[in-house]
Write a protein that holds these residues in place. Structure first.
Motif, mmCIF file in Angstrom:
data_model
loop_
_atom_site.group_PDB
_atom_site.id
_atom_site.type_symbol
_atom_site.label_atom_id
_atom_site.label_comp_id
_atom_site.label_asym_id
_atom_site.label_seq_id
_atom_site.Cartn_x
_atom_site.Cartn_y
_atom_site.Cartn_z
ATOM 1 N N ASN A 1 -10.241 -4.881 -4.303
ATOM 2 C CA ASN A 1 -8.795 -4.892 -4.109
ATOM 3 C C ASN A 1 -8.139 -4.647 -5.471
ATOM 4 O O ASN A 1 -8.821 -4.359 -6.456
ATOM 5 N N PHE A 2 -6.840 -4.807 -5.574
ATOM 6 C CA PHE A 2 -6.122 -4.425 -6.788
ATOM 7 C C PHE A 2 -4.918 -5.334 -6.994
ATOM 8 O O PHE A 2 -4.518 -6.080 -6.103
ATOM 9 N N TYR A 3 -4.334 -5.278 -8.179
ATOM 10 C CA TYR A 3 -3.051 -5.950 -8.401
ATOM 11 C C TYR A 3 -1.954 -4.901 -8.365
ATOM 12 O O TYR A 3 -2.169 -3.731 -8.690
ATOM 13 N N PHE A 4 -0.767 -5.301 -7.938
ATOM 14 C CA PHE A 4 0.357 -4.365 -7.881
ATOM 15 C C PHE A 4 1.560 -4.848 -8.673
ATOM 16 O O PHE A 4 2.484 -4.081 -8.935
ATOM 17 N N PHE B 1 0.827 -1.202 0.000
ATOM 18 C CA PHE B 1 0.000 0.000 0.000
ATOM 19 C C PHE B 1 0.864 1.257 0.000
ATOM 20 O O PHE B 1 0.611 2.201 -0.756
ATOM 21 N N TRP C 1 -6.784 2.267 -8.127
ATOM 22 C CA TRP C 1 -7.305 2.159 -6.773
ATOM 23 C C TRP C 1 -6.939 3.395 -5.950
ATOM 24 O O TRP C 1 -7.793 3.985 -5.275
ATOM 25 N N VAL C 2 -5.685 3.802 -5.998
ATOM 26 C CA VAL C 2 -5.231 4.958 -5.230
ATOM 27 C C VAL C 2 -5.977 6.221 -5.658
ATOM 28 O O VAL C 2 -6.456 7.003 -4.819
ATOM 29 N N GLY D 1 2.424 2.028 -3.334
ATOM 30 C CA GLY D 1 1.421 2.528 -4.274
ATOM 31 C C GLY D 1 1.012 3.960 -3.980
ATOM 32 O O GLY D 1 0.854 4.778 -4.892
ATOM 33 N N SER E 1 -5.936 -1.860 -11.500
ATOM 34 C CA SER E 1 -4.542 -1.622 -11.123
ATOM 35 C C SER E 1 -4.468 -0.866 -9.807
ATOM 36 O O SER E 1 -5.436 -0.226 -9.366
ATOM 37 N N GLN E 2 -3.306 -0.910 -9.178
ATOM 38 C CA GLN E 2 -3.129 -0.161 -7.937
ATOM 39 C C GLN E 2 -3.227 1.339 -8.186
ATOM 40 O O GLN E 2 -3.749 2.091 -7.344
ATOM 41 N N GLU E 3 -2.762 1.784 -9.316
ATOM 42 C CA GLU E 3 -2.857 3.207 -9.642
ATOM 43 C C GLU E 3 -4.311 3.668 -9.660
ATOM 44 O O GLU E 3 -4.653 4.719 -9.084
#
Length: 320
Positions: free
Chosen positions: A149-152, A20, A313-314, A23, A309-311
């Motif tokens: 949730n997301f992938y990183f 986290f 999500w953020v 990201g 994607s994590q991007e």
């Protein structure tokens, strides 16, 4: 131009906080200050005795009070944040959560587990300006924003050395896991299962277990797990009975381009679901089709892929 400031509060569970944090640093444009949860440790024997006597005669745990004071003292050095993102808020007291809300322009929470699993989540709702949950039913019931949730990690390993991989804590999911792995072994699949067992549960390990199982007593970080997962063609995902939301495992598989066997039937309701890539295990499953096991992963559209994607999500959770 001065960077905005973000306070990130999170438990240190299998190194997931680092995923986290990275990201948030990469995609929020903020200067990130991280506070990891920790339990109060007695300063001396006298404090331990004081806590014992207080708990025995008045039912009051002084240790909880001291822990609260520890967090408040820690937060005193920080005067202002543009954002505060809290995960697992039930681990913090009401005064601590209230203080975080006061020093942040926007206080955000992400409930990464179900409310049925952690009923104390309900008591934390008033302390946030923006609330998110990975569970669609919880989001609807408690009027939260739904976010998966997301992938990183992104990779396409075309030289996998395993057919299947699964890692989890040794818990109530074991009987289902054993059934799935037994079937895979019968179908001549090369399977690797790592089960993390703490000292209290060592005696519960079945004396006779399948050859694919390995029991470990030292936790493996989230990033290390992803590296192990990348060595397999197909990933297993076994949900807990009391949750409807999709686990991180689902999105890790997506990021790495892996097929997935999951016990969560809710996955059919998501736009990335493709039966060529995802097989849903049920109590009635007797065999896993060769057409699923021995065909390649089918890439999903770039638009849908980037959505998880994590991007993304953020930017969604901070409303950037």
């Amino acid at each position: 131009m001065q960077k905005k400031k973000l306070l990130f509060l999170c438990p240190n569970i299998f190194g997931l906080y680092d995923v986290f944090k990275t990201g948030l640093e990469n995609y929020s444009g903020c200067e990130v200050t991280t506070i990891l949860y920790r339990r109060y440790k007695y300063k001396n024997k006298k404090e331990q005795i004081q806590n014992f006597l207080s708990k025995a005669f008045s039912g009051k745990k002084l240790k909880n009070q001291w822990e609260e004071e520890m967090y408040l003292d820690l937060l005193k050095e920080y005067k202002h944040f543009d954002y505060a993102l809290t995960i697992c808020p039930e681990m913090l007291s009401a005064p601590v959560l209230s203080h975080v809300q006061q020093i942040a322009d926007k206080s955000v929470v992400y409930y990464w587990d179900g409310f049925d699993h952690f009923p104390n989540y309900r008591q934390t709702l008033p302390y946030f300006d923006s609330l998110f949950s990975f569970d669609p039913e919880d989001a609807k019931k408690y009027k939260l924003n739904f976010i998966t949730n997301f992938y990183f990690a992104e990779n396409r390993n075309t030289k996998a050395t395993l057919d299947f991989f699964f890692l989890s804590s040794f818990d109530s999911r074991y009987p289902v896991l054993e059934k799935i792995v037994s079937l895979l072994e019968k179908q001549q699949m090369k399977v690797s299962v790592l089960q993390y067992v703490n000292d209290k549960k060592l005696k519960l390990i079945p004396k006779k277990h399948l050859q694919s199982f390995e029991f470990i007593t030292k936790p493996i970080s989230f990033k290390e797990t992803t590296e192990l997962m990348d060595k397999a063609r197909i990933v297993l995902d076994i949900q807990k009975d009391i949750q409807k939301g999709l686990t991180f495992r689902v999105f890790e598989a997506m990021g790495l381009g892996k097929k997935l066997i999951t016990t969560n039937p809710e996955i059919v309701n998501y736009d990335f679901y493709n039966p060529n890539n995802i097989f849903i295990w049920t109590d009635e499953t007797k065999t896993i089709p060769e057409s699923f096991l021995n065909t390649p992963y089918v890439e999903i559209s770039e638009e849908i892929y980037k959505k998880y994607s994590q991007e993304s999500w953020v930017k969604k959770i901070l409303d950037l």
